[in-house]
Design a protein around this motif. Structure first.
Motif: not given
Length: 135
Positions: A8, A11-12, A15, A17-18, A44, A56, A58-60, A62
């Motif tokens: 977490k 990711l934050c 980005d 916004k994650s 998530i 998003y 960073a999440i994409r 990941w």
């Protein structure tokens, strides 16, 4: 997908916004009498038809290594969306959680020669933001 606090935070950091899509996650074994013992897990949370994953990155990025597996799921949603997100419960992810209980106090009344059961309300508040605390 369920992630650790370390993931977490990464990711934050990539980005900020994650954080909008990462929700604290508890399992039944994390709940004890009168308290929660979080293990630093994060969901998530991407409900169907609500998020443009490119907003998003960073999440994409990941989730991309899992894309083939995610596309093979039984229902019809985008590869990155939760299979059956229960949006009715979304407000419960936010802010403080309150668990009310009833405390029963047994009193003896000598004039009535009987026991009287009285109730009093007690409230346990659980903060479900980073650095969870009980109050």
């Amino acid at each position: 997908m369920i992630e650790t606090t370390g993931t977490k935070e990464r990711l934050c950091a990539q980005d900020p916004k994650s954080a909008d899509l990462l929700k604290p996650f508890l399992e039944g074994k994390d709940l004890k009498r009168w308290r929660a013992e979080p293990r630093g897990l994060w969901l998530i949370y991407i409900p169907k038809n609500r998020i443009d994953i490119d907003d998003y990155p960073a999440i994409r990025d990941w989730l991309l290594p899992f894309k083939d597996q995610l596309e093979k799921r039984a229902t019809k949603q985008e590869w990155f969306e939760l299979q059956q997100a229960q949006e009715a419960y979304l407000p419960y992810f936010e802010g403080r959680k309150r668990c009310s209980t009833l405390n029963f106090v047994m009193c003896h009344s000598s004039s009535w020669k009987t026991d009287i059961l009285r109730t009093t309300n007690a409230t346990l508040s659980v903060q479900t933001t980073p650095g969870s605390q009980l109050s």
